[in-house]
Design a protein around this motif. Structure first.
Motif, PDB file in Angstrom:
ATOM      1  N   ARG A   3     -11.559 -49.072  11.952  1.00  0.00           N
ATOM      2  CA  ARG A   3     -10.586 -47.964  11.371  1.00  0.00           C
ATOM      3  C   ARG A   3      -9.920 -47.615  12.550  1.00  0.00           C
ATOM      4  N   LEU A   7      -5.946 -47.440  12.855  1.00  0.00           N
ATOM      5  CA  LEU A   7      -5.304 -46.274  12.919  1.00  0.00           C
ATOM      6  C   LEU A   7      -4.208 -46.261  14.043  1.00  0.00           C
ATOM      7  N   THR A  16      -6.496 -39.573  10.936  1.00  0.00           N
ATOM      8  CA  THR A  16      -8.043 -39.641  11.116  1.00  0.00           C
ATOM      9  C   THR A  16      -8.708 -40.700  10.249  1.00  0.00           C
ATOM     10  N   PRO A  17      -9.650 -41.118  11.007  1.00  0.00           N
ATOM     11  CA  PRO A  17     -10.316 -42.482   9.942  1.00  0.00           C
ATOM     12  C   PRO A  17     -11.249 -41.757   9.030  1.00  0.00           C
ATOM     13  N   LEU A 188      -7.839 -44.502   6.504  1.00  0.00           N
ATOM     14  CA  LEU A 188      -7.623 -43.209   7.204  1.00  0.00           C
ATOM     15  C   LEU A 188      -6.830 -42.121   6.252  1.00  0.00           C
TER      16      LEU A 188
END
Length: 221
Positions: A3, A7, A16-17, A188
């Motif tokens: 992630r 991202l 934000t993951p 995300l």
């Protein structure tokens, strides 16, 4: 899924993951990331291999933008490590949406984004997961997830008018469906940025829709 790498393809401070459906700005959001368990910092490759995934070839739809291609390439690399060979096929946005919305379209995985149309969890969970909504065309449930137990839970949550109870019910579905079924692999929550001149005042922001409230703006004197 890696992630943080996915991202990072969007650029610095891009989001934000996550491993759950509801975004933090949506009423009813609860941070279930630890309970759901899918790693947010880096893939747990040894655990993924221990699940003994079946080696196979899959068809993976993505958009044609540079960011989408970069993200799809990262996902492909992640899947390669557990024996899943993803054949990436890219399409212009409108073409991809039409294809993925067609029931029976020959794809296994798609890279998709979703944003709120109105400030209620039903707009994320029910629209994206309720199998009774699946039609021949124009489907938003591109996982084609149709689970009778969860369909019933979603329909019951949608009838609750008491807001605290309603939000609690949707939060529980978010946790349970991602922990036990995982029809999607959320990656995300995006950060949306807007730029204004130094003459703009009275700035306010609508967090659910991730846009500024333009009707509040004024010109500084």
């Amino acid at each position: 899924m890696n992630r943080p790498a996915i991202l990072a393809a969007r650029g610095a401070f891009a989001g934000t993951p996550t491993n759950q459906l509801l975004p933090p700005t949506m009423p009813g959001y609860h941070n279930w990331s630890k309970e759901i368990g899918y790693p947010l910092r880096k893939p747990n490759l040894s655990k993924a291999k221990a699940l003994k995934p079946k080696k196979c070839n899959i068809v993976f739809y993505a958009a044609t933008s540079p960011v989408a291609v970069a993200q799809a390439t990262i996902v492909k690399s992640n899947l390669d490590k557990i024996g899943i060979n993803a054949n990436i096929k890219t399409f212009p946005f409108a073409v991809r949406i039409a294809k993925e919305g067609h029931r029976g379209e020959p794809f296994d995985l798609d890279l998709q984004a979703w944003g709120a149309d109105y400030p209620d969890p039903v707009d994320f969970i029910d629209i994206l997961l309720n199998g009774t909504n699946i039609q021949a065309e124009n489907n938003n449930n591109t996982a084609y997830f149709n689970n009778k137990t969860f369909n019933t839970k979603m329909e019951a949550a949608g009838r609750i008018s008491n807001l605290p109870k309603r939000y609690t019910a949707w939060a529980a579905i978010d946790r349970d469906v991602m922990k036990n079924q995982a029809p999607y692999a959320p990656l995300l929550f995006r950060t949306v940025r807007s730029f204004t001149s130094n003459r703009v005042g009275c700035y306010s922001y609508q967090p659910v829709y991730a846009v500024p409230n333009i009707n509040t703006f004024c010109i500084k004197k």
